[in-house]
Design an enzyme around this catalytic site. Structure first.
Site, mmCIF file in Angstrom:
data_model
loop_
_atom_site.group_PDB
_atom_site.id
_atom_site.type_symbol
_atom_site.label_atom_id
_atom_site.label_comp_id
_atom_site.label_asym_id
_atom_site.label_seq_id
_atom_site.Cartn_x
_atom_site.Cartn_y
_atom_site.Cartn_z
ATOM 1 N N GLU A 39 7.186 6.122 -2.653
ATOM 2 C CA GLU A 39 6.937 6.200 -4.036
ATOM 3 C C GLU A 39 5.476 6.342 -4.235
ATOM 4 O OE1 GLU A 39 9.383 4.174 -7.098
ATOM 5 O OE2 GLU A 39 10.782 3.952 -5.466
ATOM 6 N N LEU B 75 12.633 14.191 -3.492
ATOM 7 C CA LEU B 75 11.409 14.901 -3.955
ATOM 8 C C LEU B 75 10.681 15.204 -2.450
ATOM 9 C CD1 LEU B 75 9.058 15.507 -5.836
ATOM 10 C CD2 LEU B 75 8.297 13.106 -5.777
ATOM 11 N N TRP C 183 13.237 12.142 4.113
ATOM 12 C CA TRP C 183 13.120 10.608 3.882
ATOM 13 C C TRP C 183 13.887 10.174 2.659
ATOM 14 C CZ3 TRP C 183 11.725 7.935 7.614
ATOM 15 C CH2 TRP C 183 10.889 8.400 8.746
ATOM 16 N N GLN D 199 -5.898 -29.438 5.794
ATOM 17 C CA GLN D 199 -6.870 -28.545 4.699
ATOM 18 C C GLN D 199 -6.492 -27.172 4.982
ATOM 19 O OE1 GLN D 199 -11.051 -29.626 4.359
ATOM 20 N NE2 GLN D 199 -10.226 -30.659 2.561
#
Ligand code: COS
Length: 378
Positions: free
Chosen positions: A362, A125, A156, A277
């Protein structure tokens, strides 16, 4: 083995729990693999995942439905054991997503091969001039005698260079912008396809720039309707964006597991790190982010599986939150490991490299914000 109590959430059916536990056992026996040469590693992983029967879940044949919860559970589990195994699985799914959702029976012959692990798939794409802005796609597909002539460049492209088949998006020109794109099935052996460059990234996996020069694809290479390619791409991404969130979740769970082992064993001033803690506060934040990410991921998957036509908003929220949260969880795990956290070859160092690209591919985090904001404002 990390906390599995989330499998009791109402999003899942007994078959999902059984699959997650069985895959976890399989991963323990087979992963991680040696990543030395990523092409070889990925080919081997696809073959192994095929032989193990896991890839049959990466797509759906004509009489089946793609089960997004299954996709997410598989990606989460694989990512927890080996990021490259998750990549190999995910690309079979994303690569063939358009065929799985919209392909003709003839096109689904490729799906049978990618589901068996005998062919490798890719999703083409992105272009040098259009990453986030898909409507600016410039690669052209012109009708010629007997088919479509394709000219342009894609970059890519995951699995570029090792894929046997690509789903390619190109401008067929029915209208300007998003309404003039179409999708095509492009076997790697088609004359006119050239791998121009292999790209190297922080967490190596096969990636390439492709050039199509006067390539001719047959009529029946067209997937779906001409001019509907943008919507088709977005529908595929709606499904697979949720699964990117799931992969991030798997990486984050592994980072928490590593952190827990570290803080219980590492001693400081006569006590375990876990007794401090401030360290406990960090662990609480990590666990909270993981549960919140899991809720968003499996909410999106369940929404799709139970019949929603679109899950654009849910998928965007799942991907955005889960990937950003995983980056924070992994960074904290590195911090709790001290110098060992940045030592080349350590598990958390690999996670630190692996998570970064998930916030980009994406649909980058800011693209997900655009999608969410539009749905809120609509
Ligand atoms: N499902 C179905 N249809 C969708 C859709 C979806 N998820 N999202 C948009 N559409 C439709 C819209 O309804 C609109 O239809 P109409 O023309 O009939 O009104 C059409 O598609 C165009 O949508 P929109 O106007 O939102 O398009 P934009 O150009 O503004 O695109 C973004 C918006 C940025 C969201 C899109 O380009 C995108 O997702 N970019 C990131 C791409 C990406 O993920 N790249 C990575 C590739 S894989 S590594």
């Amino acid at each position: 083995m990390p906390d599995q109590s989330f499998l009791d959430w109402p999003f899942f059916e007994p078959r999902h729990r059984e699959l997650a536990l069985a895959l976890n056992g399989w991963c323990g026996a087979h992963l991680p693999v040696d990543h030395g040469d990523v092409d070889t590693a990925c080919r081997g992983l696809v073959a192994m995942l095929g032989a193990g029967g896991w890839l049959k879940h990466s797509g759906a044949a004509a009489d089946e439905r793609l089960d997004v919860r299954t996709l997410c559970l598989i990606r989460e589990t694989l990512a927890r054991h080996d990021g490259l195994a998750d990549f190999a699985f995910a690309m079979q799914g994303l690569g063939m997503g358009a065929v799985s959702l919209f392909g003709t029976p003839g096109q689904q012959a490729w799906l049978e091969r990618t589901r068996a692990g005998t062919a490798i798939a890719a999703f083409a794409l992105t272009e040098p001039g259009s990453g986030s802005d898909v409507a600016a796609t410039a690669t052209s597909a012109k009708r010629v005698a007997g088919g479509w002539q394709i000219d342009g460049e894609k970059t890519w492209i995951s699995n570029g260079g090792i894929a046997d088949v690509y789903v390619l998006f190109a401008r067929t020109g029915e209208a300007p912008g998003a309404r003039g794109l179409s999708a095509f099935l492009m076997p790697a052996a088609t004359p006119g396809l050239e791998i121009v460059e292999r790209l190297e990234v922080v967490a190596p996996h096969p990636l390439a720039t492709l050039r199509m020069n006067g390539m001719v694809l047959p009529e029946d290479a067209l997937i779906g309707t001409p001019g509907e390619g943008f919507k088709l791409a977005m529908s595929v991404l709606d499904v697979f964006r949720s699964t990117v969130g799931a992969a991030a979740l798997g990486l984050a769970r592994r980072a928490l597991d590593e952190a827990l082992a570290r803080v219980k064993s590492r001693r400081i001033q006569g006590q375990a790190l876990a007794e401090l803690q401030m360290v406990q506060g960090h662990l609480a934040d990590m666990a909270l982010k993981i549960d919140a990410a899991a809720l968003l991921v499996y909410r999106a998957a369940w929404t799709k599986d139970t019949g929603a036509a679109r899950i654009t908003r849910e998928a965007a929220m799942a991907k955005l939150y889960a990937t950003e949260a995983a980056q924070e969880v992994i960074d904290m795990s590195v911090q709790l490991h001290g110098g060992d956290g940045v030592r080349h070859g350590s598990t958390v160092e690999a996670l630190y490299r692996e998570i970064r690209a998930l916030r980009i591919y994406e649909g980058a985090s800011d693209v997900q914000r655009v999608v969410i904001a539009r749905s809120v404002l609509a």
